[in-house]
Design a protein around this motif. Structure first.
Motif, mmCIF file in Angstrom:
data_model
loop_
_atom_site.group_PDB
_atom_site.id
_atom_site.type_symbol
_atom_site.label_atom_id
_atom_site.label_comp_id
_atom_site.label_asym_id
_atom_site.label_seq_id
_atom_site.Cartn_x
_atom_site.Cartn_y
_atom_site.Cartn_z
ATOM 1 N N TRP A 160 -2.753 6.404 -5.181
ATOM 2 C CA TRP A 160 -3.878 6.187 -4.270
ATOM 3 C C TRP A 160 -3.889 7.301 -3.233
ATOM 4 N N ASN A 183 -5.317 -7.858 6.799
ATOM 5 C CA ASN A 183 -5.392 -6.399 6.748
ATOM 6 C C ASN A 183 -5.646 -5.772 8.116
ATOM 7 N N ASN A 225 -8.862 5.920 -1.947
ATOM 8 C CA ASN A 225 -8.824 4.521 -2.372
ATOM 9 C C ASN A 225 -8.715 3.561 -1.196
ATOM 10 N N LEU A 226 -8.389 4.121 -0.044
ATOM 11 C CA LEU A 226 -8.090 3.276 1.109
ATOM 12 C C LEU A 226 -8.506 3.984 2.387
ATOM 13 N N TYR A 253 0.786 -1.241 0.000
ATOM 14 C CA TYR A 253 0.000 0.000 0.000
ATOM 15 C C TYR A 253 0.819 1.292 0.000
ATOM 16 N N GLU A 289 -9.775 -1.354 1.713
ATOM 17 C CA GLU A 289 -9.807 -0.742 0.383
ATOM 18 C C GLU A 289 -11.221 -0.248 0.084
ATOM 19 N N ASN A 290 -11.303 0.889 -0.582
ATOM 20 C CA ASN A 290 -12.589 1.525 -0.866
ATOM 21 C C ASN A 290 -13.232 0.880 -2.089
ATOM 22 N N ASP A 291 -14.136 -0.037 -1.844
ATOM 23 C CA ASP A 291 -14.827 -0.766 -2.916
ATOM 24 C C ASP A 291 -16.334 -0.686 -2.670
#
Length: 603
Positions: A147, A251, A194-195, A138, A214-216
């Motif tokens: 990111w 994570n 993004n995170l 990361y 993580e940004n999903d």
């Protein structure tokens, strides 16, 4: 680590109160090396070209423009200053990271917030607490600006009480991932990150745990609308909702239950960096006020020539000078402490964590002092501009609104005031700072007969340094007796703690300014440092008044009868000026120098 670092007796955090510091042992902006000066020039050039020239766009809630500017900052390497080289960063020292944070933050609070949230609380938790795999995966992306990061700690019911969050993390049956469910609010950079660094509680753990998420949007993450805010209009600030969001067990950040510690240490770094981020804003507002005051003619005279305006310009410049002096003094202490730990065999992670933690008291003091100074500076800037300052067509109005959030960020100023005194007392109890001995000596001095000898104040700053030593005695007198009287219940007496903290703040800030001016006078000559000497003296004079007021408030809040009378007499003795400076003349001198230079040039 330099030989200078090895030879120098580096004070521990909080020891400034009980040990004398030589001016040669502090770091100032005049000590920057050539590489650091080039970095500063690059940051100023970037701000002038990309940010200051387009400040109106930041007022129009142009979030895409903020993201665009952040990407440019990443391309130029500004996001990677504090990141170790092993993970795509420059691996610069703590002073250099402060320097970039300082000079890149002056144009607009929107960009400053985005930059600080990403490089600080969005990246540092991984570099300082992450596993090697997490850092390799990361950190290079965050360092380059490919990111962007955000930090999810605050919840609707958990503000200053960070550990009371209700967001939950539930381990899956196969033990491969956690499901996170909860709501976070006031999340800077949420709209384009993004995170996320997310804090959640596992089962009934006492402390929260940190996770890298993580940004999903397909993974149970939704965002609220952009918040409508007083200032920082183009800083993306949104709520983040997690609904059964799956996060791999690998994570987890650091160990289970270590989230509160991560959050607190991230805030320590954030506090001193926030102080730095308020400095260039003060310089630029001062510059704009000076230029306007020289151009604005009333009654046939430029308003810069009026004494009332000079007093404002002098205050603005002095606040910036003192803030610089204290911030870079502490930054170098942290850098030196990190170097000592690395030399002793600590890892980079451990050395930086412990190095910053050592000076958590100073970080809190600086956060409070400089955030309040930038608010005063922007307020005075509006006043210099008069009616035009109240107009959104000038940058003063937006600077004032943007400055307001600094007193809330990284723990409110009230929380930080109480923390600073509480941390100092805890350090004393652990034997890291000897408060008992000096406090006892002050008590004995109060009972003794005062000396009527006339001290020798012939040397530069001799009287000022004598006064600072006595202001320290005021804190020792108040805090020492308060601890003796209330013991562990002292934390319940919040107004007393606030008063004691204000004394501590004024001592640290005033001493830092005097030491910087003294150091520069010795190496560059007194004649060339006339304005710096005046600013140090002006600040100390006003600091002594604050100590008198806050000392009296503290004393009458818990002492009665003979004890109260004795302490009030001590307060008067410890705050007495033998030869008070002509403050009107000091302000005239400072303002004339700033006007002559067309702005603030002491950095």
């Amino acid at each position: 680590m330099s030989s200078e670092t090895k030879q120098k007796d580096i004070l521990r955090g909080g020891q400034f109160l009980v040990k004398e510091t030589a001016c040669e042992d502090i770091f100032t902006l005049e000590d920057l090396d050539e590489e650091q000066k080039m970095m500063r020039e690059s940051a100023v050039e970037f701000v002038d070209r990309e940010l200051w020239a387009h400040w109106e766009r930041f007022e129009q809630k142009d979030y895409a423009f903020t993201e665009q500017c952040m990407k440019k900052a990443g391309e130029l390497g500004f996001l990677s200053i504090a990141v170790p080289e092993a993970y795509g960063g420059m691996g610069m020292g703590f002073v250099s990271t402060m320097l970039v944070c300082d000079y890149i933050s002056g144009a607009t609070g929107s960009f400053s917030t985005a930059f600080g949230a990403h490089t600080g609380i969005g990246t540092l938790p991984i570099t300082l607490y992450g596993t090697e795999e997490q850092k390799q995966k990361y950190v290079p992306k965050l360092a380059s600006g490919e990111w962007f990061g955000a930090y999810c700690l605050t919840e609707p019911g958990a503000g200053s009480d960070a550990n009371s969050g209700k967001t939950r993390a539930v381990l899956s049956e196969d033990g491969k991932y956690y499901r996170i469910t909860g709501q976070k609010m006031w999340i800077s950079n949420a709209g384009f990150c993004n995170l996320f660094i997310v804090f959640a509680r596992i089962e009934d753990d006492k402390y929260i745990t940190g996770f890298i998420v993580e940004n999903d949007p397909e993974n149970g993450i939704t965002l609220g609308d952009e918040e409508k805010k007083l200032g920082i209009h183009s800083s993306s600030t949104r709520q983040v909702f997690f609904n059964e969001t799956r996060v791999p067990v690998e994570n987890m950040l650091s160990e289970r239950g270590n989230g509160f510690k991560i959050a607190m240490n991230a805030l320590n770094v954030g506090r001193i960096k926030l102080a730095a981020a308020c400095l260039e804003a003060q310089r630029r507002v001062t510059d704009e006020a000076v230029r306007y005051a020289k151009e604005r003619v009333q009654f046939g005279t430029p308003i810069i020539d009026f004494g009332a305006i000079k007093a404002k310009i002098a205050t603005m410049a002095t606040n910036a000078y003192v803030g610089e002096s204290a911030s870079y003094r502490a930054a170098k202490n942290i850098e030196d402490r990190i170097a000592l730990r690395v030399a002793a065999g600590n890892s980079h992670q451990e050395a930086e964590l412990k190095g910053v933690e050592e000076y958590a008291i100073e970080c809190s003091l600086l956060k409070v002092a400089v955030s309040e100074d930038v608010q005063q500076t922007t307020d005075e800037g509006i006043q210099v501009f008069g009616g035009m300052g109240f107009s959104a067509d000038t940058p003063m109005e937006s600077a004032w609104r943007d400055a307001r959030i600094a007193r809330i960020y990284e723990g409110t100023n009230e929380i930080n005031r109480m923390l600073s005194v509480g941390m100092l007392i805890k350090k004393a109890m652990k034997g890291h700072v000897d408060l008992l001995g000096p406090a006892t000596a002050v008590g004995e001095e109060l009972m003794g007969i005062p000396s009527f000898d006339t001290p020798d104040f012939s040397e530069l700053f001799a009287e000022e340094k004598d006064l600072i030593a006595r202001l320290k005695k005021v804190f020792l007198m108040v805090a020492g007796r308060a601890v003796q009287k209330f013991g562990p219940d002292l934390e319940e007496h919040q107004q007393l703690l606030l008063s004691a903290s204000d004394i501590l703040i004024e001592v640290y800030m005033a001493e830092s300014a005097v030491l910087r001016a003294e150091k520069n006078a010795k190496r560059f000559g007194e004649a060339s440092q006339e304005a710096q000497i005046a600013m140090a003296r002006l600040y100390l004079y006003e600091a002594a008044d604050i100590v008198i007021k806050k000392g009296k408030e503290a004393i009458v809040s818990f002492a009665e009868g003979d004890e109260q009378r004795m302490m009030l007499m001590g307060l008067k003795r410890f705050t007495k000026y033998q030869n008070p400076p002509n403050v009107a003349a000091l302000r005239e001198l400072i303002a004339d120098r700033v006007a002559e230079d067309n702005g603030y040039t002491f950095d």
